[in-house]
Write a protein that holds these residues in place. Structure first.
Motif, mmCIF file in Angstrom:
data_model
loop_
_atom_site.group_PDB
_atom_site.id
_atom_site.type_symbol
_atom_site.label_atom_id
_atom_site.label_comp_id
_atom_site.label_asym_id
_atom_site.label_seq_id
_atom_site.Cartn_x
_atom_site.Cartn_y
_atom_site.Cartn_z
ATOM 1 N N ILE A 166 0.839 -1.201 0.000
ATOM 2 C CA ILE A 166 0.000 0.000 0.000
ATOM 3 C C ILE A 166 0.871 1.247 0.000
ATOM 4 O O ILE A 166 0.552 2.239 -0.678
ATOM 5 C CB ILE A 166 -0.986 -0.033 1.184
ATOM 6 N N GLY A 167 1.980 1.215 0.732
ATOM 7 C CA GLY A 167 2.900 2.346 0.723
ATOM 8 C C GLY A 167 3.413 2.645 -0.672
ATOM 9 O O GLY A 167 3.505 3.809 -1.085
ATOM 10 N N ARG A 168 3.738 1.606 -1.441
ATOM 11 C CA ARG A 168 4.190 1.790 -2.834
ATOM 12 C C ARG A 168 3.089 2.414 -3.678
ATOM 13 O O ARG A 168 3.343 3.321 -4.473
ATOM 14 C CB ARG A 168 4.601 0.451 -3.447
ATOM 15 N N GLU A 169 1.872 1.903 -3.526
ATOM 16 C CA GLU A 169 0.735 2.463 -4.274
ATOM 17 C C GLU A 169 0.533 3.932 -3.922
ATOM 18 O O GLU A 169 0.323 4.769 -4.797
ATOM 19 C CB GLU A 169 -0.556 1.685 -3.960
ATOM 20 N N LEU A 170 0.597 4.234 -2.623
ATOM 21 C CA LEU A 170 0.390 5.607 -2.165
ATOM 22 C C LEU A 170 1.512 6.514 -2.667
ATOM 23 O O LEU A 170 1.255 7.645 -3.093
ATOM 24 C CB LEU A 170 0.307 5.626 -0.636
ATOM 25 N N ALA A 171 2.736 6.038 -2.641
ATOM 26 C CA ALA A 171 3.862 6.817 -3.159
ATOM 27 C C ALA A 171 3.667 7.117 -4.642
ATOM 28 O O ALA A 171 3.938 8.233 -5.100
ATOM 29 C CB ALA A 171 5.170 6.063 -2.926
ATOM 30 N N SER A 172 3.177 6.142 -5.386
ATOM 31 C CA SER A 172 2.929 6.330 -6.811
ATOM 32 C C SER A 172 1.851 7.394 -7.045
ATOM 33 O O SER A 172 1.964 8.217 -7.950
ATOM 34 C CB SER A 172 2.515 4.997 -7.440
ATOM 35 N N GLY B 85 -7.694 -7.184 4.287
ATOM 36 C CA GLY B 85 -8.196 -8.483 3.851
ATOM 37 C C GLY B 85 -9.406 -8.345 2.944
ATOM 38 O O GLY B 85 -9.718 -9.255 2.180
ATOM 39 N N THR B 86 -10.068 -7.185 3.022
ATOM 40 C CA THR B 86 -11.273 -6.952 2.216
ATOM 41 C C THR B 86 -11.135 -5.756 1.283
ATOM 42 O O THR B 86 -12.071 -5.448 0.553
ATOM 43 C CB THR B 86 -12.497 -6.736 3.127
ATOM 44 N N THR B 87 -9.979 -5.104 1.313
ATOM 45 C CA THR B 87 -9.767 -3.895 0.512
ATOM 46 C C THR B 87 -8.503 -4.062 -0.323
ATOM 47 O O THR B 87 -7.435 -4.352 0.226
ATOM 48 C CB THR B 87 -9.617 -2.656 1.430
ATOM 49 N N GLU B 88 -8.609 -3.886 -1.603
ATOM 50 C CA GLU B 88 -7.462 -4.006 -2.504
ATOM 51 C C GLU B 88 -6.448 -2.887 -2.226
ATOM 52 O O GLU B 88 -6.843 -1.793 -1.808
ATOM 53 C CB GLU B 88 -7.910 -3.930 -3.966
ATOM 54 N N PRO B 89 -5.164 -3.148 -2.478
ATOM 55 C CA PRO B 89 -4.145 -2.121 -2.222
ATOM 56 C C PRO B 89 -4.427 -0.782 -2.914
ATOM 57 O O PRO B 89 -4.244 0.274 -2.308
ATOM 58 C CB PRO B 89 -2.857 -2.756 -2.747
ATOM 59 N N SER B 90 -4.862 -0.812 -4.157
ATOM 60 C CA SER B 90 -5.125 0.454 -4.860
ATOM 61 C C SER B 90 -6.278 1.216 -4.210
ATOM 62 O O SER B 90 -6.217 2.438 -4.073
ATOM 63 C CB SER B 90 -5.396 0.217 -6.343
ATOM 64 N N GLU B 91 -7.313 0.505 -3.789
ATOM 65 C CA GLU B 91 -8.425 1.163 -3.103
ATOM 66 C C GLU B 91 -7.957 1.728 -1.758
ATOM 67 O O GLU B 91 -8.333 2.835 -1.373
ATOM 68 C CB GLU B 91 -9.585 0.187 -2.880
ATOM 69 N N SER B 92 -7.119 0.975 -1.051
ATOM 70 C CA SER B 92 -6.577 1.454 0.221
ATOM 71 C C SER B 92 -5.793 2.745 0.009
ATOM 72 O O SER B 92 -5.958 3.714 0.755
ATOM 73 C CB SER B 92 -5.671 0.396 0.849
ATOM 74 N N ALA B 93 -4.934 2.763 -1.012
ATOM 75 C CA ALA B 93 -4.136 3.959 -1.301
ATOM 76 C C ALA B 93 -5.035 5.142 -1.647
ATOM 77 O O ALA B 93 -4.777 6.273 -1.205
ATOM 78 C CB ALA B 93 -3.148 3.671 -2.423
#
Length: 180
Positions: free
Chosen positions: A17-23, A158-166
């Motif tokens: 998620i950190g990588r997604e958020l950084a992007s 567990g219920t949220t995809e990394p991109s949605e979390s970001a």
């Protein structure tokens, strides 16, 4: 300087998620294992020298980021070898420098955590991969998580995809005036 402080148990997806958020944001990702692995290359995990150097490295980076008004994302796993007041001291440093810190707690079910811990890709950063060790440390992890400052946002990975979390974290940042 603004800091997004992502924390949670092993295998909660902090790095992903950190990588997604950084992007999405262009912020630097200061991933926990960059320091842990560097210090552990010389000093065994949890020894006094390891603990002192790991924390000194973290705090020096935060101090320099504050001095240069450089915002970043930090991933962290609360556990017993870290001083219980670590997150509060980071918050004090950031706010004293005029910045904002957002605590984002990433969580997941124990069943999902057990599945993820065994994933081979976790070996890349020397992350916990033993289900038996996870089970033996579970109470310590949970106690340390309870000692953290209250989160500004909690996400069940567990219920949220990394991109949605970001994207949810980006929305929180916008709500606090930290992003466009």
């Amino acid at each position: 300087m603004n800091l997004v402080f992502l924390y949670g148990p092993p295998a909660a997806g902090k790095y992903t998620i950190g990588r997604e958020l950084a992007s999405l944001t262009g912020l630097a990702l200061f991933h926990n294992h960059l320091v842990v692995d560097s210090v552990a290359a010389v000093f065994p995990f949890g020894t006094p020298a390891f603990r002192r150097l790991r924390e000194q490295f973290w705090m020096d980076v935060f101090e320099a980021a504050c001095a240069e008004d450089r915002s970043l994302i930090f991933t962290f796993q609360p556990e017993g070898s870290v001083a219980p007041d670590f997150a509060d001291r980071v918050r004090q440093m950031v706010t004293k420098a005029g910045g904002t810190i957002l605590f984002v707690y990433l969580t997941l079910s124990h069943e999902e955590q057990v599945q993820r811990v065994a994933n081979a890709d976790r070996g890349k950063f020397g992350k916990l991969r033993s289900v038996d060790l996870l089970q033996s440390l579970q109470a310590d992890f949970e106690a340390c998580e309870r000692a953290m400052p209250p989160p500004d946002l909690t996400i069940d990975t567990g219920t949220t995809e990394p991109s949605e979390s970001a994207h949810r974290i980006c929305a929180l940042m916008r709500d606090h005036g930290l992003a466009r």
